[in-house]
Design an enzyme around this catalytic site. Sequence first.
Site, PDB file in Angstrom:
ATOM      1  CB  ALA A  10     -24.856 -37.084  41.881  1.00  0.00           C
ATOM      2  CE  LYS A  15     -25.159 -33.192  35.908  1.00  0.00           C
ATOM      3  NZ  LYS A  15     -25.532 -34.535  36.366  1.00  0.00           N
ATOM      4  CG  ASP A  94     -25.569 -31.069  29.164  1.00  0.00           C
ATOM      5  OD1 ASP A  94     -25.854 -30.959  30.377  1.00  0.00           O
ATOM      6  OD2 ASP A  94     -25.666 -32.140  28.547  1.00  0.00           O
ATOM      7  CD  GLU A  95     -22.163 -34.237  30.453  1.00  0.00           C
ATOM      8  OE1 GLU A  95     -21.507 -34.198  31.523  1.00  0.00           O
ATOM      9  OE2 GLU A  95     -22.955 -35.141  30.167  1.00  0.00           O
ATOM     10  CB  CYS A 150     -28.253 -43.097  47.021  1.00  0.00           C
ATOM     11  SG  CYS A 150     -27.339 -44.628  47.201  1.00  0.00           S
ATOM     12  CB  CYS A 152     -29.975 -46.428  50.353  1.00  0.00           C
ATOM     13  SG  CYS A 152     -29.200 -44.814  50.532  1.00  0.00           S
ATOM     14  CB  CYS A 186     -25.774 -41.742  49.764  1.00  0.00           C
ATOM     15  SG  CYS A 186     -25.754 -43.351  50.549  1.00  0.00           S
TER      16      CYS A 186
HETATM   17 ZN   LIG Z   1     -27.198 -44.864  49.482  1.00  0.00          ZN
END
Ligand SMILES: [Zn+2]
Length: 203
Positions: A10, A15, A94-95, A150, A152, A186
């Site tokens: 993500a 990356k 890349d990408e 994420c 969280c 997430c």
């Molecule tokens: Zn989250």
Amino acid sequence: MNKLYFRYGAMGSSKTAQALMLKFNYEQKGHTVFLFKPVVDKRCEENGKAYVASRIGLKAECIEFSSQDDFWQLSQEYAILNVKTVSKNVIIIDECQFLTAKQVEQLKEISLYLPVLCFGLLTNYKTELFEGSKRLIELADSIAEVKSVCKCGRKATINVRLSKGLIVTQGNEIEIGGDDKYEGMCYYCYKKKLLSQQKKYNK
Ligand SMILES: [Zn+2]
């Protein structure tokens, strides 16, 4: 044996940093790395030269390609498949989500001669596979996830597009620059934010 590798993650999953560290690693071992990135990303050009840059500060000069380019031609242009040196050569992209299906097919054939390592996103902000990523899943010999978290603490899987703090769910797939930002979230946080946004603005 040479292989076609797909490393996906993500937004914010480091990356690009991993691609650049791998380049360094190969070069330390006497290999020549041909680093490519798609021309859609204009953020990193200086003095007419193109660069791949990661958020943690790593940076390297690269070769740009467009969706019209043929990787057999590029390989010829940069003598990547030269019989005398090919065993020491490596391609890193890349990408790679911006590769066309056809280009992935060309890279699959080229990976018979040297390692081809592709780094990029799996899905766009609409949670749909990018064309290049779809073909890479179909053709890559090795697929692995570069994990990121994420806010969280859960694993980020959705590449959320934000404009003025709000989630964008419509528009073009490629929107680089402007005020829009991309964030890895997430699914739980994505859904929660989307629902509160809809409550606030759709009444
Ligand atoms: Zn989250």
